[in-house]
Design an enzyme around this catalytic site. Sequence first.
Site, PDB file in Angstrom:
ATOM      1  N   CYS A 152       0.806  -1.222   0.000  1.00 60.04           N
ATOM      2  CA  CYS A 152       0.000   0.000   0.000  1.00 60.04           C
ATOM      3  C   CYS A 152       0.835   1.266   0.000  1.00 60.04           C
ATOM      4  CB  CYS A 152      -0.992   0.001   1.166  1.00 60.04           C
ATOM      5  SG  CYS A 152      -0.272   0.277   2.803  1.00 60.04           S
ATOM      6  N   ASP A 153       2.069   1.226   0.502  1.00 56.30           N
ATOM      7  CA  ASP A 153       2.935   2.406   0.504  1.00 56.30           C
ATOM      8  C   ASP A 153       3.122   2.968  -0.902  1.00 56.30           C
ATOM      9  OD1 ASP A 153       3.403   0.416   2.456  1.00 56.30           O
ATOM     10  OD2 ASP A 153       5.327   1.254   3.027  1.00 56.30           O
ATOM     11  N   ALA A 154       3.063   2.061  -1.889  1.00 49.74           N
ATOM     12  CA  ALA A 154       3.274   2.462  -3.279  1.00 49.74           C
ATOM     13  C   ALA A 154       2.291   3.544  -3.720  1.00 49.74           C
ATOM     14  CB  ALA A 154       3.147   1.249  -4.201  1.00 49.74           C
TER      15      ALA A 154
END
Length: 369
Positions: A152-154
């Site tokens: 999800c950091d992407a």
Amino acid sequence: MIKSTLLFTVFLTLAFVAPHNSNAQGTKTSDQQAMIKALEWQEAHPIYAMAPTDWTNGAYYTGVVQAHKTTNDEVYLAALKNMGWQNDWQTAPRFYHADDIAIAYSYLYVNGKRKDLVDLKPTEKFLDKHLFESNQWTDGSDAERSILWWWCDALFMAPPVIVEYALLKKDDKYLDAMHKYYKQTYDLLYNKDEHLFARDTRFVWKGNSEDLREENGKKIFWSRGNGWVIAGLALILNDMPEDYKHRNFYLDLYKEMAVKIKQLQQQDGLWRTSLLSPESYDHGEVSGSGFFTFALAWGINKGILDKVVYTPVVQKAWTALRASQHEDGRVGWVQNIGASPEPASADSWQNFGTGAFLLAGSEMLKLEK
């Protein structure tokens, strides 16, 4: 010799421009002073996981960009120019990893201020390969990580850069590619019951005994991971064209997450590293909390969130963030680099924590006007 002279000039700018602006504008607010102290401390203590072009610096300098947008203080722009020049405007090397384009957000911003200074060819090369070339993720040959943005950091690292680049190129093909990959991540990691993102597939519940869970039995949702997402949404929506065909998807997701994030704020104003199990590490954490504060304050300032309902939330959070800053400007209580909830301490810091602090401050300053 030319490069050395430029860097010396930028050093002088960083050293002297802020006091000059202070005299011109009158006494700066304590929040502005706190933000500049955070910048100055971080510039004097560079840190990054792999290289000056990596995602940690990308996140930090995204905060510097927003601080400059809000204050127009040349100290921030000088830091951005200095960093870009030292990096030769390069991205990090992994063309199919979203983290490695995050640094280009600041390059694109500087390009809008000084087009003769910035070389955007490395950014263009990266995005064209990242979005449009077949690779082990897009061709399905990596069974374990079957999509391009599998964590999800992407959703903070690449999409805001892509939006800025699409605007520069006046070409929606970049937005369309971004939406395709964003939607894949959403479908894989977003929990529609909890309105939060799993960090990656390790934390996606399948309803069996092997599901990872907190000691209280709850699902594991990482504060900073969700901070990356909602802060990224604010950056995306801020610049995405109003008439872009998929804009409402991002707006609806932002609103849905904002409601949940508000509910999870703790009494001291900060959020815990494990959002549904605050007792796991019962102390505030600044990077996730900073991203949440930025995103929620942005929503208030844009008229998306109810000012009466959300202003007390961000004011309480900002007070706690300010209390996490040391006298010398260092921002503490930042969880170290990781991929799941872990503890922090008053002395733990990272450059992306400073970036989150600057992001939050940039919107709080607007709220105070």
